[in-house]
Structures are given as C-alpha cells and as structure tokens.
Design an enzyme around this catalytic site. Structure first.
Site, PDB file in Angstrom:
ATOM      1  N   GLY A  13       0.501  -0.317   0.311  1.00  0.00           N
ATOM      2  CA  GLY A  13      -0.552  -0.957   1.175  1.00  0.00           C
ATOM      3  C   GLY A  13      -0.046  -0.961   2.417  1.00  0.00           C
ATOM      4  N   ARG A  74      -0.759   4.959  -2.173  1.00  0.00           N
ATOM      5  CA  ARG A  74       0.208   5.058  -3.395  1.00  0.00           C
ATOM      6  C   ARG A  74       0.279   6.137  -4.049  1.00  0.00           C
ATOM      7  NH1 ARG A  74       0.169  -1.003  -2.916  1.00  0.00           N
ATOM      8  NH2 ARG A  74      -1.855  -1.632  -2.486  1.00  0.00           N
ATOM      9  N   ASP A 105       8.268  -2.716  -2.694  1.00  0.00           N
ATOM     10  CA  ASP A 105       9.020  -2.275  -3.809  1.00  0.00           C
ATOM     11  C   ASP A 105       8.651  -0.999  -4.348  1.00  0.00           C
ATOM     12  OD1 ASP A 105      10.761  -3.779  -5.696  1.00  0.00           O
ATOM     13  OD2 ASP A 105       9.299  -3.039  -7.034  1.00  0.00           O
ATOM     14  N   THR A 128       5.026  -5.012   4.229  1.00  0.00           N
ATOM     15  CA  THR A 128       4.065  -5.440   3.266  1.00  0.00           C
ATOM     16  C   THR A 128       3.454  -6.941   3.739  1.00  0.00           C
ATOM     17  OG1 THR A 128       3.505  -6.336   0.985  1.00  0.00           O
ATOM     18  CG2 THR A 128       5.714  -6.311   1.439  1.00  0.00           C
ATOM     19  N   ASP A 130       2.609  -9.175   1.746  1.00  0.00           N
ATOM     20  CA  ASP A 130       2.871  -9.948   0.671  1.00  0.00           C
ATOM     21  C   ASP A 130       4.186 -10.951   0.917  1.00  0.00           C
ATOM     22  OD1 ASP A 130       0.824  -9.375  -0.557  1.00  0.00           O
ATOM     23  OD2 ASP A 130       1.426  -8.291  -2.076  1.00  0.00           O
ATOM     24  N   ASP A 132       7.093 -10.014  -0.107  1.00  0.00           N
ATOM     25  CA  ASP A 132       7.597 -10.507  -1.684  1.00  0.00           C
ATOM     26  C   ASP A 132       8.605  -9.471  -1.973  1.00  0.00           C
ATOM     27  OD1 ASP A 132       6.336  -7.942  -1.754  1.00  0.00           O
ATOM     28  OD2 ASP A 132       5.231  -8.332  -3.769  1.00  0.00           O
ATOM     29  N   ARG A 174      -0.422 -10.231  -5.034  1.00  0.00           N
ATOM     30  CA  ARG A 174      -0.531  -9.502  -6.128  1.00  0.00           C
ATOM     31  C   ARG A 174       0.320 -10.129  -7.251  1.00  0.00           C
ATOM     32  NH1 ARG A 174      -2.063  -3.927  -6.949  1.00  0.00           N
ATOM     33  NH2 ARG A 174      -0.803  -3.438  -5.298  1.00  0.00           N
TER      34      ARG A 174
HETATM   35  O1  F6P Z   1       0.818  -5.226  -1.460  1.00  0.00           O
HETATM   36  C1  F6P Z   1      -0.188  -5.459  -0.649  1.00  0.00           C
HETATM   37  C2  F6P Z   1      -1.590  -5.862  -1.105  1.00  0.00           C
HETATM   38  O2  F6P Z   1      -2.535  -6.015  -0.061  1.00  0.00           O
HETATM   39  C3  F6P Z   1      -1.792  -7.068  -2.199  1.00  0.00           C
HETATM   40  O3  F6P Z   1      -1.680  -8.432  -1.604  1.00  0.00           O
HETATM   41  C4  F6P Z   1      -2.955  -6.765  -2.844  1.00  0.00           C
HETATM   42  O4  F6P Z   1      -2.889  -7.393  -3.967  1.00  0.00           O
HETATM   43  C5  F6P Z   1      -2.851  -5.185  -2.723  1.00  0.00           C
HETATM   44  O5  F6P Z   1      -2.204  -4.897  -1.815  1.00  0.00           O
HETATM   45  C6  F6P Z   1      -4.211  -4.535  -2.851  1.00  0.00           C
HETATM   46  O6  F6P Z   1      -4.152  -3.214  -3.111  1.00  0.00           O
HETATM   47  P1  F6P Z   1      -5.209  -2.146  -2.546  1.00  0.00           P
HETATM   48  O7  F6P Z   1      -5.574  -2.176  -1.047  1.00  0.00           O
HETATM   49  O8  F6P Z   1      -4.652  -0.847  -3.162  1.00  0.00           O
HETATM   50  O9  F6P Z   1      -6.462  -2.647  -3.712  1.00  0.00           O
END
Ligand code: F6P
Length: 324
Positions: A13, A74, A105, A128, A130, A132, A174
C-alpha cells in the site's frame, strides 16, 4: 561489490512520504555517483522491465506530494518461485546492481527471497501507514495517517457533542492497532478496539453510562478495521443490542493513506533515504533502515519478516485512564 546502477521501487500500500524517500535516495545516490532508476508499479515493474531513469530534476516538486509517483502495488507473482526467478533475471539483464525497496512486510519478503534465491542485493526502507514493521519504531507515512484520522475525529467530536451522540470511528490497520491507539490517545476517545487486544463491549457500555451519569453526553470510540473493513458496523450493532445506544459509524478508509506528508514523515523519509545510500556505499545490504530509540540503525531483513510488533500496553492503558 561495485554498485553503479540502482533500482528503486515502492510496493504494497502507498504511504505519504514515499516520494520524499525516493527523492532522498535519488539525490543522495546521484551525489555519490550512482545511476538511479525507478521501477514502476512495485515488483510488477521488475517483471515487465518497466522502469524510468531518475535524475535529480525528476524528483523535483515531489517531497510535498502524497502517494508514490513510481506507483505501488501488491504483486502476486512474487509469491511464486517462477515470478521471483523472472524478477531476478530481469534485474540482471537490466544491468542493475542493487534494489532499494520501500514498503512493508510483504515487500521485504519478496526482497529477501530475491537475495537468498538469486543473489540480488537489496535494501529496505519501511513505508506503510500501519507502523507495524518489526524492528523499527517508525514507518514512513504513519504520522500523516494519524494526523489525518485525528483531524477527522476532532470534527466528529464537534457534531457528536452538539447532538449528544455516540460515534464509532474506524481507522486503518489490518493486523495492528498503532493508528487506532495513537488516534484514541490524541483524540481523547472513550475506548479503543484493536486487533491485538480484547476490549470488552460490556465494559465500554458501562464506561459510557458512567460518563452520562457525570454529564458527558457524547462519546467517541475508535476501532481498527482489522481483517474486516467495516467492522465498526458490527460493533455498533453489538452495542445497540446490549445497551440500546445508537452509535453513528464513520469509516475513514483510504482517506488516511493520501494527503501531503507531515514534516515528520518528510524528514524521516529523507533521513532514511540518505542512510540507504550510505549503506549502498559501504556494501551493507540485506538490511532495513530502521528507527530505534530516536536513532537510525540497520536491521537484517531476515530478522524482520514475519515478526509482530506489539502496540505498547502502556499506550492502551493511558488512553483508558485519560478517557474517564
Ligand atoms: O497496509 C496499509 C493498509 O492501508 C492497511 O491499513 C489496510 O488494511 C490495507 O493497506 C488496505 O489495502 P488496500 O488498499 O489494498 O485495500
């Protein structure tokens, strides 16, 4: 190892500050005599040999922009041995000497596999919202996301107070509650629900009732989306069934991923990008640039992947104490 040509990609992301990180790698890299290339759409660009040369001018006017001008994504093929083989072959045939990856990750899992299976020299920068990633106290984009969510909470607080309402605000994250806990603490939320920790609905209802008894007629609960974006609606339903309280739900969603990066994100991204180039010069590879206790350090990618970084329990308990 003689490094001359470096490829840079942003994967997973996007996060605010990625552009600042690319800019820092490119400008410090050029100063150090490297040729820099941007690989588009994350690992997908490596599979399709989709890259652009980056000179100092090409990153002008990007430090203040959210998102990533190299695009992100991704890439499922990187989870297959065949995909990684093709990525490594392309890396070599393009004449690249090192790969700088900016992401989380999943990004590092791909990077480490390229190193271990095919000898591709890699470096990681944590990007990121997050926050995390194990091994670093900070990830690029986190501060902006927290501030964006906080601004929304402050606005919701105004209308919640005017109407004596209960709100549940769902933030991103997430598998981790870092955004939720920071936002709850800074926004004075009455309770916070995160994936790593159980928050009792009964205790939350009791807490809201105690507030009402003291004349506190509006409340804000913060919930991480966890694995199920929109879970705040389930929480609202559970609360309604148990208490008759009608909670309004606000899911902040991807608004938290965009926007101009804060000063903290721009500075951290710039410092981390600069340090990445120092590592390339020294031939220190297979590592992530990390912040630990306020200092920039390097951490082997191997020791980062698959590990879980925990929300400090003191932050949870402080948010709870201060919400009384
Ligand atoms: O990892 C970053 C993040 O924004 C998370 O907080 C979220 O759950 C996820 O990506 C959403 O991913 P996508 O944009 O692929 O729906």
């Amino acid at each position: 190892m003689n490094i001359q040509k470096i490829g840079i990609l942003t994967s997973g992301g996007d996060s605010p500050g990625m552009n600042a990180a690319i800019r820092a790698v490119v400008r410090s890299g050029i100063q150090s005599g490297f040729e820099c290339y941007g690989i588009l759409h994350g690992y997908q660009g490596l599979l399709q040999k989709d890259l652009i040369p980056l000179d100092a001018g090409s990153v002008a006017n990007t430090i203040q922009r959210g998102g990533t001008f190299l695009k992100a994504g991704r890439c499922q093929e990187m989870y297959q041995a065949e995909g990684r083989k093709l990525a490594a072959e392309n890396f070599k045939s393009l004449g690249l000497d090192a790969l700088v990856t900016i992401g989380g990750d999943g990004t590092y899992t791909g990077a480490l596999a390229l190193t271990e299976e095919h000898g591709v020299p890699v470096l990681g920068l944590p990007g990121t919202i997050d926050n995390d990633i194990f091994g670093t106290d900070y990830t690029i984009g986190f501060d902006t996301a927290v501030n964006t969510a906080l601004e929304a909470i402050d606005r919701i607080r105004d209308t919640a107070a005017s109407h004596d309402r209960l709100f549940i605000v769902e933030v991103m994250g997430r598998e981790s509650g870092f955004i939720a806990v920071d936002v709850a603490l800074a926004g004075g939320a009455e309770a916070v629900f995160i994936p790593e920790n159980f928050t009792s609905i009964d205790a939350t209802i009791q807490h809201i009732r105690q507030g009402i008894a003291r004349g506190k007629m509006s409340s804000i609960l913060v919930a991480s989306e966890g694995q199920n974006p929109g879970r705040a609606y389930d929480l609202a339903e559970q609360i309604r069934r148990k208490s008759q309280f009608e909670a309004k739900v606000c899911v902040l969603g991807h608004v938290q991923r965009g926007g101009s990066p804060t000063a903290r994100d721009r500075i951290m991204a710039s410092r981390m990008g600069g340090m990445a180039v120092e590592c390339l010069k020294k031939g220190e590879l297979g590592v992530m640039i990390a912040e630990q206790k306020g200092e920039l350090v390097t951490v082997p990618l191997k020791s980062v992947i698959g590990k879980t970084k925990k929300v400090p329990p003191q932050m949870m308990s402080l948010a709870e104490v201060l919400s009384t």
